[in-house]
Design an enzyme around this catalytic site. Structure first.
Site, PDB file in Angstrom:
ATOM      1  N   THR A  67      41.740  79.723  28.292  1.00 17.30           N
ATOM      2  CA  THR A  67      42.413  80.338  29.443  1.00 17.30           C
ATOM      3  C   THR A  67      43.803  79.745  29.646  1.00 17.30           C
ATOM      4  O   THR A  67      44.650  80.382  30.263  1.00 17.30           O
ATOM      5  CB  THR A  67      41.588  80.114  30.727  1.00 17.30           C
ATOM      6  OG1 THR A  67      41.144  78.750  30.727  1.00 17.30           O
ATOM      7  CG2 THR A  67      40.396  81.030  30.793  1.00 17.30           C
TER       8      THR A  67
ATOM      9  N   GLY B 281      38.439  65.868  15.146  1.00 23.55           N
ATOM     10  CA  GLY B 281      37.921  67.200  14.818  1.00 23.55           C
ATOM     11  C   GLY B 281      36.685  67.570  15.609  1.00 23.55           C
ATOM     12  O   GLY B 281      35.951  68.481  15.249  1.00 23.55           O
ATOM     13  N   ALA B 282      36.445  66.860  16.705  1.00 24.03           N
ATOM     14  CA  ALA B 282      35.233  67.123  17.493  1.00 24.03           C
ATOM     15  C   ALA B 282      35.542  67.925  18.751  1.00 24.03           C
ATOM     16  O   ALA B 282      34.683  68.134  19.589  1.00 24.03           O
ATOM     17  CB  ALA B 282      34.559  65.800  17.865  1.00 24.03           C
ATOM     18  N   GLY B 283      36.789  68.364  18.886  1.00 24.49           N
ATOM     19  CA  GLY B 283      37.147  69.157  20.066  1.00 24.49           C
ATOM     20  C   GLY B 283      37.378  68.309  21.297  1.00 24.49           C
ATOM     21  O   GLY B 283      37.312  68.801  22.424  1.00 24.49           O
ATOM     22  N   LEU B 284      37.666  67.020  21.104  1.00 27.08           N
ATOM     23  CA  LEU B 284      37.907  66.126  22.244  1.00 27.08           C
ATOM     24  C   LEU B 284      39.390  65.784  22.381  1.00 27.08           C
ATOM     25  O   LEU B 284      39.764  64.864  23.096  1.00 27.08           O
ATOM     26  CB  LEU B 284      37.079  64.838  22.099  1.00 27.08           C
ATOM     27  CG  LEU B 284      35.570  65.055  22.023  1.00 27.08           C
ATOM     28  CD1 LEU B 284      34.840  63.739  21.818  1.00 27.08           C
ATOM     29  CD2 LEU B 284      35.081  65.709  23.310  1.00 27.08           C
ATOM     30  N   SER B 285      40.219  66.511  21.652  1.00 24.14           N
ATOM     31  CA  SER B 285      41.679  66.391  21.767  1.00 24.14           C
ATOM     32  C   SER B 285      42.217  65.041  21.337  1.00 24.14           C
ATOM     33  O   SER B 285      43.051  64.439  22.022  1.00 24.14           O
ATOM     34  CB  SER B 285      42.135  66.669  23.195  1.00 24.14           C
ATOM     35  OG  SER B 285      41.864  67.970  23.512  1.00 24.14           O
TER      36      SER B 285
ATOM     37  N   ASP C 118      45.169  70.116  27.081  1.00 19.17           N
ATOM     38  CA  ASP C 118      44.765  68.834  26.502  1.00 19.17           C
ATOM     39  C   ASP C 118      45.733  67.715  26.885  1.00 19.17           C
ATOM     40  O   ASP C 118      45.320  66.615  27.273  1.00 19.17           O
ATOM     41  CB  ASP C 118      44.686  68.939  24.976  1.00 19.17           C
ATOM     42  CG  ASP C 118      43.719  70.025  24.529  1.00 19.17           C
ATOM     43  OD1 ASP C 118      42.945  70.501  25.374  1.00 19.17           O
ATOM     44  OD2 ASP C 118      43.745  70.386  23.345  1.00 19.17           O
TER      45      ASP C 118
ATOM     46  N   GLU D 204      53.160  69.611  19.426  1.00 18.23           N
ATOM     47  CA  GLU D 204      52.010  70.259  18.772  1.00 18.23           C
ATOM     48  C   GLU D 204      52.377  71.691  18.362  1.00 18.23           C
ATOM     49  O   GLU D 204      52.075  72.132  17.259  1.00 18.23           O
ATOM     50  CB  GLU D 204      50.821  70.267  19.747  1.00 18.23           C
ATOM     51  CG  GLU D 204      49.590  70.945  19.233  1.00 18.23           C
ATOM     52  CD  GLU D 204      48.570  70.001  18.609  1.00 18.23           C
ATOM     53  OE1 GLU D 204      48.591  68.797  18.919  1.00 18.23           O
ATOM     54  OE2 GLU D 204      47.747  70.490  17.806  1.00 18.23           O
TER      55      GLU D 204
HETATM   56  C1  GLA Z   1      42.434  73.580  22.304  1.00 16.05           C
HETATM   57  C2  GLA Z   1      43.869  73.713  22.797  1.00 16.05           C
HETATM   58  C3  GLA Z   1      43.920  73.891  24.318  1.00 16.05           C
HETATM   59  C4  GLA Z   1      42.980  74.988  24.788  1.00 16.05           C
HETATM   60  C5  GLA Z   1      41.601  74.832  24.149  1.00 16.05           C
HETATM   61  C6  GLA Z   1      40.701  76.011  24.442  1.00 16.05           C
HETATM   62  O1  GLA Z   1      41.867  72.404  22.783  1.00 16.05           O
HETATM   63  O2  GLA Z   1      44.631  72.601  22.429  1.00 16.05           O
HETATM   64  O3  GLA Z   1      45.246  74.131  24.724  1.00 16.05           O
HETATM   65  O4  GLA Z   1      43.527  76.244  24.531  1.00 16.05           O
HETATM   66  O5  GLA Z   1      41.663  74.687  22.740  1.00 16.05           O
HETATM   67  O6  GLA Z   1      40.439  76.094  25.796  1.00 16.05           O
END
Ligand code: GLA
Length: 395
Positions: free
Chosen positions: A46, A132-136, A182, A170
């Site tokens: 979003t 790579g775990a989606g934790l930024s 993030d 980024e």
């Molecule tokens: C990644 C992106 C974020 C966001 C999410 C999905 O983490 O870096 O900016 O868009 O995906 O919500």
């Protein structure tokens, strides 16, 4: 934020310790920063649609020890990977075979583009955010580096400028057209609070995360979301296509935030079914988040959890950014009474699910999920209990 809250967040920031493996790289002029990874309770994909997100910074972080040099050389060292990279400030080359130097160099480039005279430096990097775990982990590195450069070169950038600069790094250097969530969560995180961020106005509120007896459990598929960045950019374009279709009839619309389901049915559904589904998910997710915040304020975590499952459903079937492993883990917990809610988290295509779980059930749930996951997918599950911590700071 009242005075008491402000103080408690500051006190927390003062309690973070320098990791032992960075000590060898510390000299008198070294600046050390910590920047955390993030979770997101609800509001996925979003942010780049000018919508709402509900992230929080966690107890896993990236750390940078940065020491100025007398020349224009940049010497980077990843303590964890035992890899080095080297370039100069007047020739910032992206690394072709390692990704981590690019999160640092992209930030250096943005400082230079902003007219801030960055000199040479040595930087040692470490951290405990799973990659790579989606934790930024990448946003955390960017923000840790931006804080360090800001201090070292007395740039006096405020927090929001740092967030935006790190996001541009980024977008432009790494090439992922990510939104602002993030970097914002990493920098603005606050102990035991989630951040309700309006990504259009950038207005934000801290919501206390009072979940006595409830843990935030992350179940890591161990599937790296490497395909994710390409597909991520595709989703962005699909959303923009939807906005363009709506704009043909509603000239003042600038993003999906201005679009409701009726407008979408009218303008996009007849024109492009796939784009319609993408946009519909985003509009529904924004509405879901606003309702979920009401649940949180009312202390109704069961209702909040149900919305997490709905969010996953939308991400999996309409936005199509899940994967069989993520779907398996959400399905596995769905009928467990001790789990209030679960969904995939972050960009998708791998990484973690986020689960709200009754504290007493956490260990058994991890054991059961790990066995079932290996049996079904032949992969090893990792699990982390995330605590909510403060944002980027100097150590
Ligand atoms: C990644 C992106 C974020 C966001 C999410 C999905 O983490 O870096 O900016 O868009 O995906 O919500």
């Amino acid at each position: 934020m009242n005075k008491q809250q402000e103080q408690s967040s500051d006190l927390r920031a003062g309690s973070y310790r320098i990791p032992d493996n960075l000590r060898a790289y510390i000299q008198p002029e070294t600046v050390i920063t910590r920047s955390p990874g993030r979770i997101n309770l609800i509001g996925e994909h979003t942010d780049y649609n000018n919508g709402f997100v509900l992230p929080a910074a966690i107890d896993k972080a990236a750390y940078v020890a940065m020491t100025p040099r007398a020349d224009q050389e940049i010497h980077l060292y990843s303590v964890d990977m035992e890899e080095r990279y080297h370039c100069t400030t007047d020739n910032i080359n992206a690394s072709a075979d390692m990704s981590w130097p690019n999160y640092i160099l992209g930030v250096v480039q943005q400082f230079l583009l902003a007219g801030i005279a960055v000199g040479g430096f040595d930087a040692a990097l470490t951290g405990d955010i799973p990659i790579g775990a989606g934790l930024s982990s990448s946003a955390a590195v960017e923000c840790a580096v931006a804080f360090a450069l800001n201090k070292l070169y007395v740039a006096n950038l405020d927090k929001l400028s740092i967030v935006k600069l790190a996001q541009r790094a980024e977008n432009q250097f790494v090439g992922v057209q990510c939104g602002i969530m993030d970097q914002f969560a990493s920098v603005f995180g606050k102990y035991n609070h989630v951040i309700k961020l309006d990504c259009r106005s950038l207005a934000y509120e801290y919501e206390p995360f009072n979940m006595d007896g409830i843990k935030v459990l992350l179940l890591d598929t161990n599937v790296k979301h490497s395909l994710g960045s390409t597909e991520y950019n595709v989703r962005r374009i699909q959303c923009e296509t939807g906005v363009a279709l709506v704009q043909q009839r509603y000239g003042n619309v600038t993003s999906l935030r201005d679009v409701d389901l009726a407008m979408l049915d009218e303008c996009v559904k007849p024109a492009d079914e796939l784009v319609y589904r993408r946009c519909r998910y985003v509009i529904e997710e924004n509405n879901r988040l606003l309702n979920a915040c009401r649940d949180l304020e009312a202390g109704n975590l069961r209702a909040f959890g149900k919305r997490m499952y709905q969010s996953h459903e939308g991400l999996s079937t309409m936005y199509e950014v899940s994967c069989p492993e993520l779907d398996f883990l959400v399905d596995y917990v769905r009928d467990k009474p001790a789990v209030l809610g679960a969904r995939m988290m972050g960009g998708g295509f791998g990484g973690c699910t986020i689960n709200l779980v009754e504290e007493g059930a956490v260990d058994a749930l991890i054991a059961g999920a790990a066995a079932a996951y290996t049996a079904a997918k032949g992969k090893t599950l990792k699990a982390y209990v995330a605590r909510i911590e403060s944002g980027t700071c100097l150590l």
